[in-house]
Design an enzyme around this catalytic site. Structure first.
Site, PDB file in Angstrom:
ATOM      1  CG  ASP A 111      -5.622  -3.693  -1.568  1.00 45.05           C
ATOM      2  OD1 ASP A 111      -5.185  -3.278  -0.485  1.00 45.05           O
ATOM      3  OD2 ASP A 111      -5.922  -4.888  -1.762  1.00 45.05           O
ATOM      4  N   GLY A 164       0.763  -1.244   0.000  1.00 41.75           N
ATOM      5  CA  GLY A 164       0.000   0.000   0.000  1.00 41.75           C
ATOM      6  C   GLY A 164       0.792   1.292   0.000  1.00 41.75           C
ATOM      7  CE  LYS A 209      -9.183   3.118   8.556  1.00 43.32           C
ATOM      8  NZ  LYS A 209      -9.573   1.738   8.234  1.00 43.32           N
ATOM      9  N   GLY A 227      -2.714  -0.852  14.594  1.00 43.90           N
ATOM     10  CA  GLY A 227      -1.319  -0.703  15.035  1.00 43.90           C
ATOM     11  C   GLY A 227      -0.598  -2.038  15.126  1.00 43.90           C
ATOM     12  CE  LYS A 228      -1.775  -9.228  15.670  1.00 43.74           C
ATOM     13  NZ  LYS A 228      -2.565  -9.996  16.568  1.00 43.74           N
ATOM     14  CG  LEU A 231       3.830  -0.073  11.743  1.00 40.78           C
ATOM     15  CD1 LEU A 231       3.786   1.443  11.788  1.00 40.78           C
ATOM     16  CD2 LEU A 231       5.052  -0.523  10.942  1.00 40.78           C
ATOM     17  CG  ASP A 264      -7.198  -0.367  10.986  1.00 46.28           C
ATOM     18  OD1 ASP A 264      -7.963   0.425  11.543  1.00 46.28           O
ATOM     19  OD2 ASP A 264      -7.577  -1.470  10.557  1.00 46.28           O
ATOM     20  CD  GLU A 313       1.994   0.444   7.276  1.00 48.92           C
ATOM     21  OE1 GLU A 313       2.143   0.339   6.049  1.00 48.92           O
ATOM     22  OE2 GLU A 313       1.807  -0.524   8.027  1.00 48.92           O
ATOM     23  CG  ASP A 314      -0.624   1.565   3.574  1.00 55.42           C
ATOM     24  OD1 ASP A 314      -0.295   1.230   4.734  1.00 55.42           O
ATOM     25  OD2 ASP A 314      -1.180   0.781   2.781  1.00 55.42           O
TER      26      ASP A 314
HETATM   27  P1  5GP Z   1      -2.938  -2.425  11.335  1.00 53.93           P
HETATM   28  O1  5GP Z   1      -1.971  -3.557  11.548  1.00 53.93           O
HETATM   29  O2  5GP Z   1      -2.456  -1.091  11.851  1.00 53.93           O
HETATM   30  O3  5GP Z   1      -4.297  -2.767  11.882  1.00 53.93           O
HETATM   31  O4  5GP Z   1      -3.198  -2.317   9.788  1.00 53.93           O
HETATM   32  C1  5GP Z   1      -2.284  -1.799   8.935  1.00 53.93           C
HETATM   33  C2  5GP Z   1      -2.485  -2.303   7.524  1.00 53.93           C
HETATM   34  O5  5GP Z   1      -3.844  -2.679   7.278  1.00 53.93           O
HETATM   35  C3  5GP Z   1      -2.195  -1.206   6.535  1.00 53.93           C
HETATM   36  O6  5GP Z   1      -0.856  -1.205   6.144  1.00 53.93           O
HETATM   37  C4  5GP Z   1      -3.137  -1.551   5.378  1.00 53.93           C
HETATM   38  O7  5GP Z   1      -2.507  -2.463   4.521  1.00 53.93           O
HETATM   39  C5  5GP Z   1      -4.301  -2.216   6.039  1.00 53.93           C
HETATM   40  N1  5GP Z   1      -5.436  -1.279   6.261  1.00 53.93           N
HETATM   41  C6  5GP Z   1      -5.867  -0.768   7.430  1.00 53.93           C
HETATM   42  N2  5GP Z   1      -6.923   0.038   7.272  1.00 53.93           N
HETATM   43  C7  5GP Z   1      -7.170   0.060   5.939  1.00 53.93           C
HETATM   44  C8  5GP Z   1      -8.137   0.760   5.125  1.00 53.93           C
HETATM   45  O8  5GP Z   1      -9.006   1.521   5.574  1.00 53.93           O
HETATM   46  N3  5GP Z   1      -8.056   0.540   3.793  1.00 53.93           N
HETATM   47  C9  5GP Z   1      -7.142  -0.292   3.223  1.00 53.93           C
HETATM   48  N4  5GP Z   1      -7.176  -0.412   1.912  1.00 53.93           N
HETATM   49  N5  5GP Z   1      -6.220  -0.960   3.955  1.00 53.93           N
HETATM   50  C10 5GP Z   1      -6.225  -0.772   5.307  1.00 53.93           C
END
Ligand code: 5GP
Length: 177
Positions: A162, A48, A134, A108-109, A111, A106, A102-103
């Site tokens: 995506d 992403g 978020k 945080g898991k 990272l 969400d 990082e894109d």
């Molecule tokens: P985390 O581990 O912080 O929950 O999630 C991070 C990863 O989840 C991001 O790098 C991304 O690939 C994916 N992700 C989280 N939220 C979204 C979202 O709203 N849209 C998309 N397309 N990917 C997300």
């Protein structure tokens, strides 16, 4: 601007191309200022972040290295909870000023699980730059050093992000309707 369909879902414009480009430029300028004379190494988390990384790098008026790594915890619109590394890191981070790109952060898991692996290599410093955050979704606390936009806890696509493989080519960021 407007509504786009990706697979079966409709998304509406949330951040315009101008807003994204202006903010990415600002982040590039802040990083360049903070890392003057330090040759940071950027670690880009695929897939992403490829667009964010490319645009940010163009605005980075400082010598820097870049490498790419692939982690994934998402399938469709939900985190699977499991973080899988499919392209490993072959750089030596010892003594380096490392910046993770990082894109979106969400829960945080991703990272949270990945940082100890990096810290194990004893970089001189480690910072995180995330285009999107978020805050309401946080389950694993992280310090984000550079954040493009704090956004509500809604699924977004576009600008590299995506929905089940599609939507990455959109120049704007769209939110699920
Ligand atoms: P985390 O581990 O912080 O929950 O999630 C991070 C990863 O989840 C991001 O790098 C991304 O690939 C994916 N992700 C989280 N939220 C979204 C979202 O709203 N849209 C998309 N397309 N990917 C997300």
């Amino acid at each position: 601007m407007g509504i786009v369909k990706v697979h079966d879902k409709s998304f509406e414009t949330y951040l315009t191309e101008e807003m994204i480009q202006a903010r990415v430029k600002e982040i590039g300028q802040s990083i360049a200022e903070d890392y003057k004379g330090r040759k940071p190494l950027f670690i880009v988390i695929l897939n992403g972040s490829f667009m964010f990384a490319a645009d940010l790098f163009k605005h980075l008026d400082v010598e820097a290295e870049i490498c790419f790594i692939k982690l994934a915890s998402y399938k469709g619109m939900k985190s699977t909870g499991k973080v899988v590394t499919s392209i490993g890191l072959d750089e030596d981070l010892f003594g380096k000023d490392v910046i993770i790109l990082e894109d979106i952060v969400d829960t945080g898991k991703t990272l949270h699980n990945f940082l100890p692996k990096l810290l194990h290599q004893q970089p001189k410093s480690l910072r995180i730059a995330a285009l999107l955050h978020k805050p309401e979704a946080t389950e694993f606390k992280l310090t984000l050093d550079y954040v493009g936009f704090s956004i509500p806890n809604k699924f977004v696509v576009g600008y590299g992000l995506d929905y089940d493989g599609l939507g990455r080519n959109l120049k704007e960021i769209y939110q699920l309707v």
